[in-house]
Write a protein that holds these residues in place. Structure first.
Motif, PDB file in Angstrom:
ATOM      1  N   PHE A  42      -1.148   3.450   7.866  1.00  0.00           N
ATOM      2  CA  PHE A  42       0.107   4.200   7.836  1.00  0.00           C
ATOM      3  C   PHE A  42       0.217   4.993   6.533  1.00  0.00           C
ATOM      4  O   PHE A  42       0.659   6.147   6.536  1.00  0.00           O
ATOM      5  N   ALA A  43      -0.188   4.389   5.429  1.00  0.00           N
ATOM      6  CA  ALA A  43      -0.164   5.085   4.144  1.00  0.00           C
ATOM      7  C   ALA A  43      -1.034   6.339   4.205  1.00  0.00           C
ATOM      8  O   ALA A  43      -0.655   7.394   3.688  1.00  0.00           O
ATOM      9  N   ALA A  44      -2.181   6.245   4.852  1.00  0.00           N
ATOM     10  CA  ALA A  44      -3.059   7.414   4.979  1.00  0.00           C
ATOM     11  C   ALA A  44      -2.365   8.533   5.752  1.00  0.00           C
ATOM     12  O   ALA A  44      -2.521   9.718   5.408  1.00  0.00           O
ATOM     13  N   GLN A  45      -1.586   8.173   6.772  1.00  0.00           N
ATOM     14  CA  GLN A  45      -0.840   9.182   7.519  1.00  0.00           C
ATOM     15  C   GLN A  45       0.229   9.832   6.642  1.00  0.00           C
ATOM     16  O   GLN A  45       0.446  11.050   6.713  1.00  0.00           O
ATOM     17  N   GLN A  60       2.480  11.100  -2.114  1.00  0.00           N
ATOM     18  CA  GLN A  60       1.528  10.576  -3.088  1.00  0.00           C
ATOM     19  C   GLN A  60       0.916   9.290  -2.553  1.00  0.00           C
ATOM     20  O   GLN A  60       1.592   8.482  -1.920  1.00  0.00           O
ATOM     21  N   ARG A  61      -0.380   9.085  -2.834  1.00  0.00           N
ATOM     22  CA  ARG A  61      -1.116   7.960  -2.249  1.00  0.00           C
ATOM     23  C   ARG A  61      -0.506   6.602  -2.599  1.00  0.00           C
ATOM     24  O   ARG A  61      -0.267   5.773  -1.721  1.00  0.00           O
ATOM     25  N   ARG A  68       1.382   3.827  -0.102  1.00  0.00           N
ATOM     26  CA  ARG A  68       0.955   2.435   0.074  1.00  0.00           C
ATOM     27  C   ARG A  68       2.103   1.469  -0.190  1.00  0.00           C
ATOM     28  O   ARG A  68       2.305   0.515   0.561  1.00  0.00           O
ATOM     29  N   VAL A  69       2.865   1.717  -1.264  1.00  0.00           N
ATOM     30  CA  VAL A  69       3.998   0.851  -1.583  1.00  0.00           C
ATOM     31  C   VAL A  69       5.049   0.928  -0.475  1.00  0.00           C
ATOM     32  O   VAL A  69       5.572  -0.085  -0.021  1.00  0.00           O
ATOM     33  N   PHE A  70       5.337   2.136  -0.015  1.00  0.00           N
ATOM     34  CA  PHE A  70       6.321   2.296   1.057  1.00  0.00           C
ATOM     35  C   PHE A  70       5.885   1.559   2.318  1.00  0.00           C
ATOM     36  O   PHE A  70       6.671   0.846   2.941  1.00  0.00           O
ATOM     37  N   ALA A  71       4.639   1.717   2.701  1.00  0.00           N
ATOM     38  CA  ALA A  71       4.135   1.050   3.911  1.00  0.00           C
ATOM     39  C   ALA A  71       4.175  -0.469   3.752  1.00  0.00           C
ATOM     40  O   ALA A  71       4.504  -1.181   4.704  1.00  0.00           O
ATOM     41  N   LEU A 127      -1.228  -5.223  -2.630  1.00  0.00           N
ATOM     42  CA  LEU A 127      -1.959  -3.953  -2.612  1.00  0.00           C
ATOM     43  C   LEU A 127      -3.116  -3.905  -3.604  1.00  0.00           C
ATOM     44  O   LEU A 127      -3.867  -2.931  -3.623  1.00  0.00           O
ATOM     45  N   ARG A 128      -3.207  -4.941  -4.443  1.00  0.00           N
ATOM     46  CA  ARG A 128      -4.238  -5.001  -5.486  1.00  0.00           C
ATOM     47  C   ARG A 128      -4.143  -3.792  -6.415  1.00  0.00           C
ATOM     48  O   ARG A 128      -5.124  -3.064  -6.612  1.00  0.00           O
TER      49      ARG A 128
END
Length: 167
Positions: free
Chosen positions: A21-24, A31-32, A36-39, A58-59
């Motif tokens: 989802f973050a990639a979408q 912003q990447r 990721r944080v949002f997803a 998320l490491r």
């Protein structure tokens, strides 16, 4: 890692969803790290996590979490809240985050409309650039009206579908 609520999940599947989802979202211009944080927040049962929980899942570093949350808060997609009796902050995504993010774009549209009006006036309505500017202004005015109408339809639909008042 398990969800704080104790729900049993396949954390590998959750991680794959978050990254997918973050990639979408990145493809759409976010912003990447923010994506990721949002997803991750969106996929959390509690819809809230601390910086350390986000970092662990998320490491990523605390600095990366902080920057991502700052961006998301500016976009009205997450909010910060203090844990009761603690200095720790939790970052929360709300069920109406898309509504908030989209309706907050109205301010941007209004600024663009004002700038475009000035452009039409400066360039002259009868010049090719002025006509192009006027068409752009008309487009943004149209979009602005459509968003307002769509948000009202969404509030009604949301209440009918989920039984909760609109945002």
């Amino acid at each position: 890692m398990t969800e704080p609520t104790g729900a049993q999940r396949d954390m590998e599947a959750v991680s794959k969803f978050v990254e997918s989802f973050a990639a979408q979202l990145v493809e759409a211009g976010m912003q990447r790290m923010s994506a990721r944080v949002f997803a991750a927040l969106l996929s959390s049962d509690e819809s809230a996590m601390t910086s350390s929980e986000l970092g662990e899942q998320l490491r990523i570093s605390p600095a990366a979490v902080s920057g991502a949350v700052r961006y998301l808060a500016q976009q009205h997609m997450v909010s910060r809240e203090r844990e009761p009796g603690s200095r720790r902050e939790r970052y929360r995504v709300h069920s109406n985050q898309w509504y908030e993010a989209l309706t907050n774009r109205e301010t941007v549209l209004k600024r663009w409309e004002g700038a475009l009006r000035e452009g039409v006036s400066s360039l002259g309505e009868e010049t090719p650039a002025g006509r192009r500017m006027a068409e752009t202004l008309a487009f943004f005015e149209f979009v602005d009206g459509e968003i307002a109408a769509m948000m009202e339809r969404w509030r009604v639909h949301r209440e009918q579908t989920f039984g909760t008042p609109g945002a």
